[in-house]
Scaffold this active site. Sequence first.
Site, short mmCIF file in Angstrom:
data_model
loop_
_atom_site.label_atom_id
_atom_site.label_comp_id
_atom_site.label_asym_id
_atom_site.label_seq_id
_atom_site.Cartn_x
_atom_site.Cartn_y
_atom_site.Cartn_z
N ASP A 135 52.19 72.08 -24.59
CA ASP A 135 52.23 71.72 -23.31
C ASP A 135 52.69 70.22 -23.33
OD1 ASP A 135 51.54 73.89 -21.82
OD2 ASP A 135 49.37 73.51 -21.82
N ARG B 282 41.40 75.69 -19.38
CA ARG B 282 42.71 76.24 -20.13
C ARG B 282 42.72 76.03 -21.63
NH1 ARG B 282 47.47 73.88 -20.91
NH2 ARG B 282 48.43 75.79 -19.64
N PRO C 92 37.25 56.14 -8.37
CA PRO C 92 38.68 55.64 -8.60
C PRO C 92 38.55 54.31 -9.79
CG PRO C 92 38.21 55.53 -6.32
CD PRO C 92 36.94 56.23 -7.14
N GLU D 166 31.51 55.96 1.12
CA GLU D 166 32.06 54.81 0.45
C GLU D 166 31.64 54.47 -1.16
OE1 GLU D 166 33.76 51.07 0.63
OE2 GLU D 166 33.85 52.76 2.23
#
Length: 248
Positions: free
Chosen positions: A172, A157, A92, A119
């Site tokens: 895209d 991709r 994160p 953690e």
Amino acid sequence: MRIDVLTLFPEMCEGVFGTSILGKARDKGIVSLNAVNFRDFSGNKHNTVDDTPYGGGGGMVLKPDPIFAAVEHLLSPLPAEEVKPRIILMCPQGKTYTQKIAEELAQEQHLIFICGHYEGYDERIREHLVTDELSIGDYVLTGGELPAMTVIDSIVRLQPGALGNETSAVSDSFSTGLLEYPHYTRPAEFRGWKVPDMLLSGHHANIDVWRREQALQRTLERRPDLLETAELTPKDKQILERLKGSRS
């Protein structure tokens, strides 16, 4: 391209690796996808890969030794002249992942992803092993496997031959810096809702202009922040001024 994923749950990866675009790309030999259980490199009889944090606190922290040993095992058979892989920590605290980063990573020969499940990581993994830290958004998941699969899908991709239509990835959303224009297919009319006449005209140059304007309009309405960094032509800017004027 070779991609290795260090994880405690390789079965989470194998289902994704064998399905859809990823599965086809692996079958064609476009990419090598491997899930490695770093518990196999714990170096202790209990296969322990985590421990309590120094200084106290809740949760468990991934130990550095299994991670380093697993990466070194993956690197050991590589020729000395081969380009060293990017070693990516999914966490994160990492840089927010974008299509631009996907396009950059798609140029690499070898990527190694490290997926945590507790953690956090021993800081020495960040400081002395990884080359990149990536996050797929400001929220917390149980582990790094799902984020890694997301990143890998977006990279594979982009490999030549991975998609049936090579122009698909180019148009895209985010690839051009804008959101993608709307798409339509048969029937030309469904429950009274008609396909825009422009798309039925057969005039490809005019259709391209229409699609660009639609992409600009959709981006202005839904993600105006993207316009601050998108590469816009003078014509694009004129269109945007007109669209903004019509909204006021």
